[in-house]
Scaffold this motif. Structure first.
Motif: not given
Length: 435
Positions: A159-179, A198-201
């Motif tokens: 996300c280009l409007i995301a702060h660099p600190g948000v980018d550092e977390l790498g949220v879009t690069e990992v698999h989020w099972e049951n989330i 927020t878990p789905t279970t």
């Protein structure tokens, strides 16, 4: 009859509230995204109501001189719904937002004002500012952002409007099972990072490793959050004071917004030593702290907030200021209990729904000499300004800030005074203009 999916050619006439432009096709009103005033566009209809159509500009036939190429590959018809104005220059974006604010004030409050939207420092290209981003997760465990007026998810790599600190977390690069969703939070002034999942279970499973060291929290139904790992939030520094903000709580998302708005509220209210100030919808105590230092130990500041986490944060953040009192309550209910309280100045920063008629009447009944109303929605702001007018308070100043570049959102600060003081204020301004 024009149906959903039909494509039409039309001219765009003006900007409308909510990131839309507006025009007519065969006398029918059409609200269009991804267009600009003055353009001729081909529009694909996405929604039909009894009074108007909605659509997206899928082809620009005659472009506005304000049009630029969107920096993000995911901004456009049918894709991410987060940014409304990436196809407009930043100067044009601010001009369009000012026009929307002015139109709402004219239509709802009967006020004729020119509104200039001020640029906030630190983001000259309008990117990299959003310190809190809530990603949705699709059925394949990919994080993305929702499409406009849809539950569908657009998977993204960044996300280009995301702060660099948000980018550092790498949220879009990992698999989020049951989330189902992931909120990424970065402090604008510290190295603090956090995610809220927020878990789905009912049971929270193993979480993927993130690039940056961060706190992890779980969000339950109803919005309550619980710490899973690390601190419960992030720390922010404003005007020499540290504020702890719960990872799931409210804080201005533009790095410069908290400091700019805090200073603007103080400039607007001009609180004096020994005075009584109110801070309604006080959140983590940003304006409360600034007002408390201005009125000093001989004054008092009463903050009201309904959110449990925010009240806990505000109490912690301002524990060194004995003149501060924080109440956890619905603001309208608390104002009924404070019917006999008199306040010299009042700050209020309600949610997008605004303060509402009852709160407006109760604030006016306290007879403050000045009110500072911070708002992220020009329509509800205009509605409440009209209500204040009926209660004997007039608008004497308005500032607007581009706290959300690339989107249609704008932060406003309205300053109100009792009618007699407002009349004197207007006379002083007229005299200054003559000089």
């Amino acid at each position: 009859m024009i149906t959903v999916g039909t494509e039409i050619e039309m001219s765009v006439e003006d900007v409308a509230h909510g990131g839309w432009c507006v025009g007519r096709h065969d006398s029918q009103v059409v609200f269009v995204r991804h267009a600009l005033p003055g353009e001729r566009v081909r529009v694909r209809i996405t929604e039909r109501t009894s009074r108007f159509l909605r659509g997206e500009a899928v082809e620009v036939l005659t472009a506005s001189p304000d049009r630029v190429e969107a920096p993000c590959a995911f901004a456009g018809p049918g894709m991410c719904g987060g940014c409304d104005w990436q196809h407009a220059s930043l100067e044009a974006q601010r001009r369009l937002k000012g026009k929307v604010v002015a139109d709402q004030l004219s239509r709802i409050a009967g006020l004729d004002l020119d509104v200039e939207v001020e640029e906030l420092p630190g983001t000259p290209d309008g990117l990299g500012w959003r310190t809190r981003v809530r990603f949705s997760v699709d059925s394949e465990g990919r994080a993305g952002l929702r499409r406009h007026r849809s539950h569908d998810i657009e998977p993204i790599d960044r996300c280009l409007i995301a702060h660099p600190g948000v980018d550092e977390l790498g949220v879009t690069e990992v698999h989020w099972e049951n989330i189902s969703d992931v909120e990424a939070v970065a402090s604008a002034t510290r190295a603090d990072r956090a995610i809220v999942v927020t878990p789905t279970t009912a049971k929270l499973g193993a979480l993927p490793d993130l690039k940056a060291s961060s706190a992890v929290l779980r969000r339950f139904k109803g919005g309550r959050v619980q710490s899973v790992r690390g601190r419960k939030g992030v720390r922010e520094d404003v005007a020499g004071r540290e504020y702890r903000v719960g990872a799931g709580g409210f804080w201005q998302v533009h790095p410069a917004a908290a400091g700019t708005l805090s200073a603007a509220v103080l400039d607007a209210l001009e609180p004096e030593a020994g005075e009584t100030a109110l801070d309604l919808y006080c959140g983590a105590g940003l304006f409360t702290g600034a007002l408390a230092e201005a009125v000093g130990a001989e004054g008092r500041v009463m903050g009201v907030e309904n959110g449990e986490t925010a009240v806990r944060d505000a109490t912690y953040n301002l524990k060194d200021l004995e003149q501060v009192r924080i109440e956890r309550a619905d603001v309208a209910k608390q104002m009924r209990e404070w019917a006999d309280v008199r306040a010299d100045v009042v700050a209020l920063d309600p949610p997008r729904a605004g303060a509402g008629a009852e709160v407006v009447r109760k604030v006016a009944g306290m007879k403050p000499r000045r009110i500072a109303y911070v708002s992220c929605d020009p329509a509800t702001l205009a509605r409440d300004i009209a209500a204040f007018d009926r209660s004997g308070y007039r608008l004497v100043g308005l500032r607007a800030f581009d706290a959300f570049p690339m989107t249609h959102h704008v932060e406003c600060l309205a300053v109100l005074e009792p009618v007699k003081l407002a009349r004197r204020h207007r006379e002083r301004l007229d005299e200054d203009e003559k000089d």
